[in-house]
Scaffold this active site. Structure first.
Site, short mmCIF file in Angstrom:
data_model
loop_
_atom_site.label_atom_id
_atom_site.label_comp_id
_atom_site.label_asym_id
_atom_site.label_seq_id
_atom_site.Cartn_x
_atom_site.Cartn_y
_atom_site.Cartn_z
N THR A 20 -78.20 -66.28 54.29
CA THR A 20 -77.50 -65.03 53.95
C THR A 20 -78.33 -64.11 53.06
O THR A 20 -77.78 -63.23 52.38
CB THR A 20 -76.13 -65.29 53.26
OG1 THR A 20 -76.35 -65.82 51.95
CG2 THR A 20 -75.26 -66.23 54.08
N LYS A 32 -84.67 -50.63 48.37
CA LYS A 32 -86.07 -50.25 48.15
C LYS A 32 -86.57 -50.50 46.74
O LYS A 32 -87.76 -50.70 46.53
CB LYS A 32 -86.32 -48.80 48.59
CG LYS A 32 -85.46 -47.76 47.91
CD LYS A 32 -85.85 -46.37 48.43
CE LYS A 32 -85.08 -45.27 47.74
NZ LYS A 32 -83.61 -45.39 47.88
N ASP A 50 -75.91 -70.79 53.15
CA ASP A 50 -76.95 -70.78 52.13
C ASP A 50 -76.94 -69.46 51.38
O ASP A 50 -77.19 -68.40 51.97
CB ASP A 50 -78.33 -70.98 52.78
CG ASP A 50 -79.42 -71.05 51.72
OD1 ASP A 50 -79.51 -72.07 51.04
OD2 ASP A 50 -80.16 -70.05 51.55
N TYR A 79 -79.15 -63.24 45.87
CA TYR A 79 -78.80 -62.61 47.15
C TYR A 79 -77.56 -61.72 47.04
O TYR A 79 -77.32 -60.88 47.91
CB TYR A 79 -78.53 -63.64 48.27
CG TYR A 79 -79.65 -64.59 48.59
CD1 TYR A 79 -80.94 -64.40 48.13
CD2 TYR A 79 -79.39 -65.71 49.39
CE1 TYR A 79 -81.95 -65.31 48.45
CE2 TYR A 79 -80.40 -66.62 49.71
CZ TYR A 79 -81.67 -66.41 49.22
OH TYR A 79 -82.65 -67.30 49.53
N LYS A 96 -78.00 -70.94 44.48
CA LYS A 96 -79.21 -71.24 43.70
C LYS A 96 -79.24 -70.52 42.35
O LYS A 96 -78.78 -69.39 42.24
CB LYS A 96 -80.47 -70.83 44.50
CG LYS A 96 -80.46 -71.27 45.95
CD LYS A 96 -81.76 -70.96 46.69
CE LYS A 96 -81.59 -71.15 48.19
NZ LYS A 96 -81.09 -69.96 48.88
N HIS A 122 -83.94 -72.30 42.29
CA HIS A 122 -84.55 -71.44 43.32
C HIS A 122 -86.08 -71.56 43.30
O HIS A 122 -86.72 -71.60 44.35
CB HIS A 122 -84.11 -69.99 43.09
CG HIS A 122 -84.09 -69.15 44.32
ND1 HIS A 122 -83.15 -68.16 44.56
CD2 HIS A 122 -84.92 -69.13 45.40
CE1 HIS A 122 -83.41 -67.58 45.71
NE2 HIS A 122 -84.47 -68.14 46.25
N ASN A 156 -88.78 -74.49 46.66
CA ASN A 156 -90.11 -73.98 46.35
C ASN A 156 -90.86 -74.82 45.31
O ASN A 156 -91.64 -74.29 44.52
CB ASN A 156 -90.03 -72.51 45.89
CG ASN A 156 -89.52 -71.59 46.98
OD1 ASN A 156 -90.02 -71.60 48.10
ND2 ASN A 156 -88.48 -70.81 46.67
N ARG A 216 -76.39 -63.39 68.38
CA ARG A 216 -77.42 -64.30 67.88
C ARG A 216 -76.82 -65.43 67.03
O ARG A 216 -77.37 -66.52 66.96
CB ARG A 216 -78.48 -63.51 67.09
CG ARG A 216 -79.26 -62.57 68.01
CD ARG A 216 -80.47 -61.97 67.34
NE ARG A 216 -80.19 -60.83 66.47
CZ ARG A 216 -80.05 -59.57 66.89
NH1 ARG A 216 -80.15 -59.27 68.19
NH2 ARG A 216 -79.82 -58.60 66.03
N ASN A 268 -77.87 -69.17 67.91
CA ASN A 268 -78.55 -70.04 66.94
C ASN A 268 -77.83 -71.36 66.70
O ASN A 268 -78.46 -72.33 66.25
CB ASN A 268 -78.74 -69.29 65.61
CG ASN A 268 -79.68 -68.10 65.76
OD1 ASN A 268 -80.36 -67.94 66.77
ND2 ASN A 268 -79.71 -67.24 64.75
P1 NDP Z 1 -85.13 -66.07 59.48
O1 NDP Z 1 -86.26 -66.86 60.02
O2 NDP Z 1 -83.78 -66.67 59.45
O3 NDP Z 1 -85.12 -64.72 60.28
C1 NDP Z 1 -84.11 -63.75 60.12
C2 NDP Z 1 -84.41 -62.58 61.06
O4 NDP Z 1 -84.36 -63.01 62.41
C3 NDP Z 1 -83.43 -61.45 60.93
O5 NDP Z 1 -84.18 -60.26 61.07
C4 NDP Z 1 -82.50 -61.64 62.14
O6 NDP Z 1 -82.01 -60.37 62.53
C5 NDP Z 1 -83.43 -62.24 63.17
N1 NDP Z 1 -82.79 -63.17 64.11
C6 NDP Z 1 -81.89 -64.13 63.81
N2 NDP Z 1 -81.58 -64.87 64.90
C7 NDP Z 1 -82.31 -64.37 65.92
C8 NDP Z 1 -82.44 -64.71 67.29
N3 NDP Z 1 -81.75 -65.72 67.83
N4 NDP Z 1 -83.27 -63.96 68.07
C9 NDP Z 1 -83.96 -62.93 67.53
N5 NDP Z 1 -83.89 -62.56 66.22
C10 NDP Z 1 -83.08 -63.29 65.42
O7 NDP Z 1 -85.57 -65.57 58.02
P2 NDP Z 1 -84.99 -65.55 56.54
O8 NDP Z 1 -86.16 -65.22 55.70
O9 NDP Z 1 -83.76 -64.75 56.45
O10 NDP Z 1 -84.65 -67.08 56.23
C11 NDP Z 1 -83.38 -67.64 56.47
C12 NDP Z 1 -82.63 -67.94 55.19
O11 NDP Z 1 -83.38 -68.82 54.37
C13 NDP Z 1 -82.40 -66.74 54.27
O12 NDP Z 1 -81.38 -65.88 54.75
C14 NDP Z 1 -82.08 -67.44 52.98
O13 NDP Z 1 -80.75 -67.93 53.01
C15 NDP Z 1 -83.09 -68.58 53.00
N6 NDP Z 1 -84.34 -68.27 52.27
C16 NDP Z 1 -84.64 -68.97 51.12
C17 NDP Z 1 -85.76 -68.71 50.39
C18 NDP Z 1 -86.03 -69.49 49.14
O14 NDP Z 1 -86.88 -69.07 48.33
N7 NDP Z 1 -85.38 -70.61 48.92
C19 NDP Z 1 -86.73 -67.67 50.80
C20 NDP Z 1 -86.40 -67.02 52.06
C21 NDP Z 1 -85.25 -67.33 52.75
P3 NDP Z 1 -80.42 -60.12 62.83
O15 NDP Z 1 -79.68 -60.40 61.56
O16 NDP Z 1 -80.36 -58.70 63.24
O17 NDP Z 1 -80.08 -61.08 63.93
#
Ligand code: NDP
Length: 325
Positions: free
Chosen positions: A24, A30, A57, A62, A91, A124, A163, A269, A273
């Site tokens: 999420t 920006k 999550d 967030y 987190k 986190h 991390n 999606r 998923n």
């Molecule tokens: P993801 O790999 O989940 O990618 C998300 C992107 O993919 C969005 O732009 C989404 O767009 C698109 N998408 C989702 N499903 C599909 C599909 N089936 N086909 C094509 N495009 C798709 O990246 P995140 O970086 O968001 O990672 C997921 C989660 O992990 C985060 O939301 C967060 O909860 C967690 N996280 C944790 C971190 C940490 O430091 N602990 C750091 C980064 C992330 P749309 O919404 O338009 O579908």
């Protein structure tokens, strides 16, 4: 549409985690310090629960705990799920690493979400920061004492970290009283994390994989090097099983016992998923995907790299710190 039954993984404290979660993190506006707000997130979560998602999550940073909690409460009131069916992760943010700040942060998350406990509470980052984002010298072991406190109070059922590198995890195991049950790290075809995953598994720690799609999707409005949805290796496997490349990559994580937490706010999606539990990759297909590895991180806060607890490799040209002006 029908409900998918997502299998569960047993954690070392005896509790269970659904093998797929919904991410999420909606990005930052920006000015980087203000998380994006999507008014529709509550409705996305309602739809997700109908589809079978049980694991969500979130993180203090967030700013999504409120909408997730609201949707969960609505679905409990509707009789669709019970609280025990749901697995809610959130987190602790880096600016709250002092021992006493942990309980205050958990209580804030409970208030935001309206829930009376959190299933999994994660540190986190191992990095402690002051309120102005200058480096603080709070040791992550002090922060972990705070995690042990909230665990003992029953405010959080399970505790873990995100991390952390192998050495930091090892120190936590050596010096902590309560073991971390989960490790959340970046895992996708460009960073397959073989060593850290093997270490976590050897210590009975469940690995949660963030940013599971790697280069398959655009990030920050940009394309990154690496396989795309139309990659021939992924397409060939996808065609064999009647799936999409996105589903193949999620299944690659599941077949490595990593819990993917893909983020989407798109109903189509969302369904795509979760629809990954009716097929399984062969070992040679897993290995073909492993070969995309280039150890590329998308979450690389190099502006913190001079912090004593920075977990990743140092880079030549660190990014400017978006949290500071
Ligand atoms: P993801 O790999 O989940 O990618 C998300 C992107 O993919 C969005 O732009 C989404 O767009 C698109 N998408 C989702 N499903 C599909 C599909 N089936 N086909 C094509 N495009 C798709 O990246 P995140 O970086 O968001 O990672 C997921 C989660 O992990 C985060 O939301 C967060 O909860 C967690 N996280 C944790 C971190 C940490 O430091 N602990 C750091 C980064 C992330 P749309 O919404 O338009 O579908």
């Amino acid at each position: 549409s029908s409900t998918v039954a997502v299998p569960k993984l047993k954690m070392s404290d005896g509790r269970e985690m659904p093998a797929l979660g919904l991410g999420t993190y909606l990005g930052f506006d920006k000015n980087a310090v203000v998380p994006s707000k999507n008014k529709q997130l509550r409705d996305v979560i309602l739809e997700a629960i109908d589809l079978g998602y049980r694991h969500f999550d979130s993180a203090s940073i967030y700013n999504t705990e409120d909408e997730i909690g609201e949707a969960i409460k609505m679905k409990i009131d509707e009789g669709v799920v019970t609280r025990e069916d749901i697995f809610f992760t959130t987190k602790l943010w880096n600016t709250k690493h002092k021992r006493e700040e942990v309980e205050a942060s958990v209580r804030n998350a409970l208030e935001q979400s309206g829930l009376d406990y959190i299933d999994l509470y994660l540190m986190h980052w191992p990095i402690g920061l002051n309120a102005d984002y200058s480096f603080s010298d709070v040791d992550f072991m002090e922060t972990w004492r705070g995690f042990e406190d909230v665990h003992k109070l029953g405010l959080v059922k399970s505790i873990g970290v995100s991390n952390f590198n192998k050495e930091q995890l090892q120190r936590l195991l050596n010096e902590g009283s309560v073991r971390p049950v989960a490790l959340q790290i970046e895992v996708h075809p460009q960073i397959i994390q073989e060593e850290l995953i093997n270490f976590a598994k050897s210590e009975n720690i469940v690995v949660v994989g963030y940013s599971p799609f790697g280069s398959l999707v655009q990030r920050y409005g940009k394309q990154f090097p690496g396989p795309k949805m139309d990659d021939p290796v992924l397409m060939e496997i996808a065609q064999k099983y009647g799936k999409t490349s996105a589903q193949v990559v999620l299944r690659w994580l599941v077949d490595r016992n990593v819990v993917p937490i893909p983020k989407t706010i798109n109903p189509k999606r969302l369904q795509e998923n979760i629809n990954i539990f009716d097929f399984k990759l062969e070992q040679d297909e897993i290995e073909k995907i492993n070969r995309f590895n280039s150890n590329t991180r998308y979450t690389e806060p190099s502006f913190w790299q001079t912090h004593p607890y920075y977990p990743f490799e140092q880079v030549k040209n660190p990014l400017p710190d978006p949290f500071r002006d």
